[in-house]
Design a protein around this motif. Structure first.
Motif, mmCIF file in Angstrom:
data_model
loop_
_atom_site.group_PDB
_atom_site.id
_atom_site.type_symbol
_atom_site.label_atom_id
_atom_site.label_comp_id
_atom_site.label_asym_id
_atom_site.label_seq_id
_atom_site.Cartn_x
_atom_site.Cartn_y
_atom_site.Cartn_z
ATOM 1 N N GLU A 98 0.828 -1.209 0.000
ATOM 2 C CA GLU A 98 0.000 0.000 0.000
ATOM 3 C C GLU A 98 0.864 1.262 0.000
ATOM 4 O O GLU A 98 0.542 2.243 -0.658
ATOM 5 N N ASN A 99 1.968 1.238 0.748
ATOM 6 C CA ASN A 99 2.870 2.394 0.766
ATOM 7 C C ASN A 99 3.487 2.627 -0.606
ATOM 8 O O ASN A 99 3.620 3.766 -1.047
ATOM 9 N N PHE A 100 3.869 1.553 -1.286
ATOM 10 C CA PHE A 100 4.419 1.705 -2.629
ATOM 11 C C PHE A 100 3.359 2.222 -3.595
ATOM 12 O O PHE A 100 3.653 3.018 -4.479
ATOM 13 N N GLN A 101 2.108 1.793 -3.430
ATOM 14 C CA GLN A 101 1.031 2.288 -4.293
ATOM 15 C C GLN A 101 0.786 3.773 -4.049
ATOM 16 O O GLN A 101 0.563 4.531 -4.993
ATOM 17 N N THR A 102 0.865 4.193 -2.795
ATOM 18 C CA THR A 102 0.726 5.612 -2.475
ATOM 19 C C THR A 102 1.828 6.410 -3.168
ATOM 20 O O THR A 102 1.572 7.465 -3.757
ATOM 21 N N ALA A 103 3.052 5.906 -3.124
ATOM 22 C CA ALA A 103 4.167 6.578 -3.806
ATOM 23 C C ALA A 103 3.923 6.625 -5.309
ATOM 24 O O ALA A 103 4.141 7.662 -5.953
#
Length: 128
Positions: free
Chosen positions: A25-30
């Protein structure tokens, strides 16, 4: 997610990195944030809003685009949390958000522009 045994052993030790790897999810936010940099017009509008607070009509004139097109970019920048707005009567004013993400995106844009256009930097030094 740390695995005790990877399917292929290539002689690397990656366990420590896997332990600290951010979530998907953090990578998708980035990735969603970086999508904002995928359009030159949106970058120009964001850059301007890092330097001033302005309404749609004036922004449209500054970047030579229609108000609906500018509004579209503003909506995307706002949904990404890179800009904020305030209403004063009938007028809505936009500016860059006072966040780490917005400041870092501004720095990235200016850094990339300097790399892409080194002659501009040299010209500015010559006129100083």
């Amino acid at each position: 997610m740390v695995q005790n045994h990877l399917p292929h052993d290539h002689g690397q030790t990656i366990e420590q990195e896997l332990e600290y790897m951010p979530s998907a999810e953090n990578f998708q936010t980035a990735a969603d944030m970086f999508k904002q940099l995928g359009d030159g017009s949106r970058i120009r509008i964001f850059w301007l809003l890092c330097h001033c607070e302005e309404c749609v009509v004036n922004l449209s004139a500054m970047v030579d685009m229609s108000s609906p097109a500018v509004s579209h970019h503003l909506k995307q920048l706002k949904s990404a949390g890179l800009i904020v707005s305030r209403r004063d009567g009938k007028e809505v004013y936009y500016k860059a958000a006072d966040t780490v993400q917005a400041r870092n995106f501004h720095r990235i844009i200016e850094w990339v522009v300097k790399i892409a256009c080194p002659s501009q930097e040299e010209q500015q030094k010559g006129t100083s």
